[in-house]
Design a protein around this motif. Structure first.
Motif, PDB file in Angstrom:
ATOM      1  N   PRO A 103       0.787  -1.243   0.000  1.00  0.00           N
ATOM      2  CA  PRO A 103       0.000   0.000   0.000  1.00  0.00           C
ATOM      3  C   PRO A 103       0.816   1.287   0.000  1.00  0.00           C
ATOM      4  N   GLY A 104       2.072   1.238   0.412  1.00  0.00           N
ATOM      5  CA  GLY A 104       2.838   2.473   0.537  1.00  0.00           C
ATOM      6  C   GLY A 104       3.840   2.725  -0.572  1.00  0.00           C
ATOM      7  N   LEU A 105       3.828   1.903  -1.621  1.00  0.00           N
ATOM      8  CA  LEU A 105       4.842   2.028  -2.645  1.00  0.00           C
ATOM      9  C   LEU A 105       4.557   3.161  -3.621  1.00  0.00           C
ATOM     10  N   SER A 106       5.636   3.738  -4.142  1.00  0.00           N
ATOM     11  CA  SER A 106       5.542   4.798  -5.141  1.00  0.00           C
ATOM     12  C   SER A 106       5.209   4.219  -6.507  1.00  0.00           C
ATOM     13  N   ASP A 107       5.009   5.103  -7.473  1.00  0.00           N
ATOM     14  CA  ASP A 107       4.755   4.712  -8.853  1.00  0.00           C
ATOM     15  C   ASP A 107       5.947   3.890  -9.354  1.00  0.00           C
ATOM     16  N   LYS A 108       5.697   2.648  -9.737  1.00  0.00           N
ATOM     17  CA  LYS A 108       6.793   1.774 -10.125  1.00  0.00           C
ATOM     18  C   LYS A 108       7.403   2.174 -11.462  1.00  0.00           C
ATOM     19  N   ARG A 109       6.691   2.925 -12.262  1.00  0.00           N
ATOM     20  CA  ARG A 109       7.304   3.457 -13.489  1.00  0.00           C
ATOM     21  C   ARG A 109       8.428   4.414 -13.138  1.00  0.00           C
ATOM     22  N   GLN A 110       8.235   5.208 -12.093  1.00  0.00           N
ATOM     23  CA  GLN A 110       9.288   6.117 -11.647  1.00  0.00           C
ATOM     24  C   GLN A 110      10.460   5.341 -11.043  1.00  0.00           C
ATOM     25  N   VAL A 111      10.166   4.256 -10.351  1.00  0.00           N
ATOM     26  CA  VAL A 111      11.222   3.418  -9.790  1.00  0.00           C
ATOM     27  C   VAL A 111      12.100   2.858 -10.905  1.00  0.00           C
ATOM     28  N   LEU A 112      11.477   2.386 -11.969  1.00  0.00           N
ATOM     29  CA  LEU A 112      12.232   1.851 -13.105  1.00  0.00           C
ATOM     30  C   LEU A 112      13.072   2.942 -13.768  1.00  0.00           C
ATOM     31  N   GLU A 113      12.517   4.139 -13.895  1.00  0.00           N
ATOM     32  CA  GLU A 113      13.268   5.250 -14.480  1.00  0.00           C
ATOM     33  C   GLU A 113      14.461   5.607 -13.596  1.00  0.00           C
ATOM     34  N   SER A 114      14.268   5.635 -12.289  1.00  0.00           N
ATOM     35  CA  SER A 114      15.366   5.929 -11.373  1.00  0.00           C
ATOM     36  C   SER A 114      16.434   4.834 -11.428  1.00  0.00           C
ATOM     37  N   PHE A 115      16.002   3.596 -11.570  1.00  0.00           N
ATOM     38  CA  PHE A 115      16.928   2.472 -11.742  1.00  0.00           C
ATOM     39  C   PHE A 115      17.822   2.733 -12.951  1.00  0.00           C
ATOM     40  N   ARG A 116      17.218   3.109 -14.061  1.00  0.00           N
ATOM     41  CA  ARG A 116      17.988   3.347 -15.280  1.00  0.00           C
ATOM     42  C   ARG A 116      18.973   4.507 -15.098  1.00  0.00           C
ATOM     43  N   GLN A 117      18.535   5.562 -14.420  1.00  0.00           N
ATOM     44  CA  GLN A 117      19.418   6.706 -14.203  1.00  0.00           C
ATOM     45  C   GLN A 117      20.621   6.335 -13.341  1.00  0.00           C
ATOM     46  N   LEU A 118      20.387   5.547 -12.303  1.00  0.00           N
ATOM     47  CA  LEU A 118      21.493   5.117 -11.455  1.00  0.00           C
ATOM     48  C   LEU A 118      22.450   4.202 -12.215  1.00  0.00           C
ATOM     49  N   ALA A 119      21.909   3.347 -13.079  1.00  0.00           N
ATOM     50  CA  ALA A 119      22.755   2.464 -13.885  1.00  0.00           C
ATOM     51  C   ALA A 119      23.639   3.272 -14.827  1.00  0.00           C
ATOM     52  N   CYS A 120      23.102   4.351 -15.370  1.00  0.00           N
ATOM     53  CA  CYS A 120      23.907   5.220 -16.240  1.00  0.00           C
ATOM     54  C   CYS A 120      25.038   5.885 -15.457  1.00  0.00           C
ATOM     55  N   LYS A 121      24.772   6.217 -14.203  1.00  0.00           N
ATOM     56  CA  LYS A 121      25.764   6.903 -13.376  1.00  0.00           C
ATOM     57  C   LYS A 121      26.819   5.932 -12.831  1.00  0.00           C
ATOM     58  N   LEU A 122      26.369   4.758 -12.364  1.00  0.00           N
ATOM     59  CA  LEU A 122      27.257   3.837 -11.672  1.00  0.00           C
ATOM     60  C   LEU A 122      27.775   2.710 -12.548  1.00  0.00           C
ATOM     61  N   GLY A 123      26.988   2.321 -13.548  1.00  0.00           N
ATOM     62  CA  GLY A 123      27.305   1.166 -14.378  1.00  0.00           C
ATOM     63  C   GLY A 123      26.435  -0.022 -14.016  1.00  0.00           C
ATOM     64  N   PRO A 124      26.045  -0.851 -14.996  1.00  0.00           N
ATOM     65  CA  PRO A 124      25.143  -1.984 -14.752  1.00  0.00           C
ATOM     66  C   PRO A 124      25.660  -2.983 -13.729  1.00  0.00           C
ATOM     67  N   SER A 125      26.976  -3.148 -13.617  1.00  0.00           N
ATOM     68  CA  SER A 125      27.513  -4.132 -12.665  1.00  0.00           C
ATOM     69  C   SER A 125      27.271  -3.726 -11.216  1.00  0.00           C
ATOM     70  N   HIS A 126      26.928  -2.458 -10.992  1.00  0.00           N
ATOM     71  CA  HIS A 126      26.642  -1.977  -9.639  1.00  0.00           C
ATOM     72  C   HIS A 126      25.161  -2.092  -9.281  1.00  0.00           C
ATOM     73  N   MET A 127      24.369  -2.610 -10.216  1.00  0.00           N
ATOM     74  CA  MET A 127      22.919  -2.646 -10.044  1.00  0.00           C
ATOM     75  C   MET A 127      22.421  -4.085 -10.039  1.00  0.00           C
ATOM     76  N   ILE A 128      21.577  -4.416  -9.076  1.00  0.00           N
ATOM     77  CA  ILE A 128      20.920  -5.718  -9.025  1.00  0.00           C
ATOM     78  C   ILE A 128      19.416  -5.486  -8.909  1.00  0.00           C
ATOM     79  N   LEU A 129      18.661  -6.174  -9.733  1.00  0.00           N
ATOM     80  CA  LEU A 129      17.200  -6.167  -9.642  1.00  0.00           C
ATOM     81  C   LEU A 129      16.770  -7.278  -8.705  1.00  0.00           C
ATOM     82  N   ARG A 130      15.915  -6.940  -7.744  1.00  0.00           N
ATOM     83  CA  ARG A 130      15.296  -7.950  -6.887  1.00  0.00           C
ATOM     84  C   ARG A 130      13.834  -8.092  -7.309  1.00  0.00           C
ATOM     85  N   TYR A 131      13.501  -9.237  -7.862  1.00  0.00           N
ATOM     86  CA  TYR A 131      12.104  -9.564  -8.150  1.00  0.00           C
ATOM     87  C   TYR A 131      11.690 -10.574  -7.079  1.00  0.00           C
TER      88      TYR A 131
END
Length: 306
Positions: A89-117
């Protein structure tokens, strides 16, 4: 020293200003959840910290704060699940979460990013077909932004039992989870993502699913460029993660996820949040005169270079 932000609450989503203040000050206090009068004082200056691991369901508040961490090795584990507001019930718009994920990957590199499903649970609404569709959409959105995906089966925590009605989930669905995991692995491989299990007593290597830990030596080497020795945390059965120092506290996360293990007393959340002061050395409340301070610094024996 490995700092985790956080397995106990979503510091990025709700307490990012406090987090930045602590790293800028180079000092953070952590109250022992099992002995509340004990407070661990941690030197979190760059020279004392091998890596900072952010675990969050909403990294957006961190986007304009990453310069504070420029002298640290940083990794993100970002949870993206397909559940609706009756479950999260308290989660933000997941489209924005995905966009933020992409922005962080651009800044840090994909090897610094892990998706938890994770966690994955199956119900009448959230069946195998639903998960396959949702996971493929997620992979499409994050293709090129990460190569590693963590999945796990929902565990039967106190909070899970409390919200059994909303979840409409039966804890005997592990065989269905195993079959679904193989289908998800096939989907992930089409987008350059490899799956790994988290704290599961399963061997799915034949399906291309790795038996690794969420925070292991291999990922730490990716983040730091060094081989670092750490003991295992052994926090629960089949967990082989490296030992971390967690900066969070329990029962103060406002996502209110119905399956959460860290909010085991939801009645405390609002009152504990009201005691939060971004300027305090502690996440919740302030130091008290009878608190016992214990100082922690990095052990030089943890480092081994090859």
């Amino acid at each position: 020293m490995l700092l985790c932000c956080s397995q106990r609450t979503d510091l990025c989503a709700f307490y990012s200003d406090w987090l930045v203040n602590r790293f800028q000050a180079g000092l953070v206090d952590i109250r022992n959840p099992f002995a509340p009068r004990q407070v661990l004082r941690v030197d979190c200056s760059p020279g004392q910290v091998d890596a900072v691991i952010f675990m969050t369901k909403n990294p957006t508040p961190m986007l304009d704060k990453m310069d504070v961490f420029r002298d640290y090795a940083v990794g993100f584990q970002i949870t993206v699940t397909p559940y609706g507001p009756e479950i999260e019930p308290g989660l933000s718009d997941k489209r924005q979460v995905l966009e933020s994920f992409r922005q962080l990957a651009c800044k840090l590199g994909p090897s610094h990013m892990i998706l938890r499903y994770d966690p994955i649970f199956l119900s009448e609404r959230y069946d195998e077909a639903f998960h396959c569709r949702a996971f493929e959409r997620c992979c499409q959105q994050l293709a090129g932004s990460c190569t590693q995906v963590i999945i796990s089966h929902l565990d039967f925590y106190k909070n899970t039992r409390k919200h059994q009605c909303e979840l409409n989930w039966k804890p005997d669905s592990l065989p269905r989870f195993t079959a679904l995991a193989c289908r998800l692995a096939d989907i992930g491989s089409r987008y350059g993502m490899r799956l790994q299990l988290c704290a599961e007593n399963l061997d799915l290597r034949s399906a291309g699913i790795e038996n690794r830990s969420c925070i292991d030596a291999e990922w730490l080497r990716e983040l730091t460029g060094k081989t670092l020795e750490y003991p295992l945390t052994q926090a629960r059965a089949h967990c082989h993660c490296l030992q971390v120092t967690d900066l969070g506290e329990y029962n103060c996360c406002a996502h209110h996820c119905r399956y959460c293990y860290a909010n085991f007393d939801e009645a405390q959340i609002a009152s504990r949040q009201a005691r939060h002061d971004p300027e305090s050395t502690l996440l919740i409340g302030h130091l008290q005169p009878d608190d016992q301070l214990i100082t922690k610094k990095k052990s030089e024996r943890q480092l081994r270079l090859f």
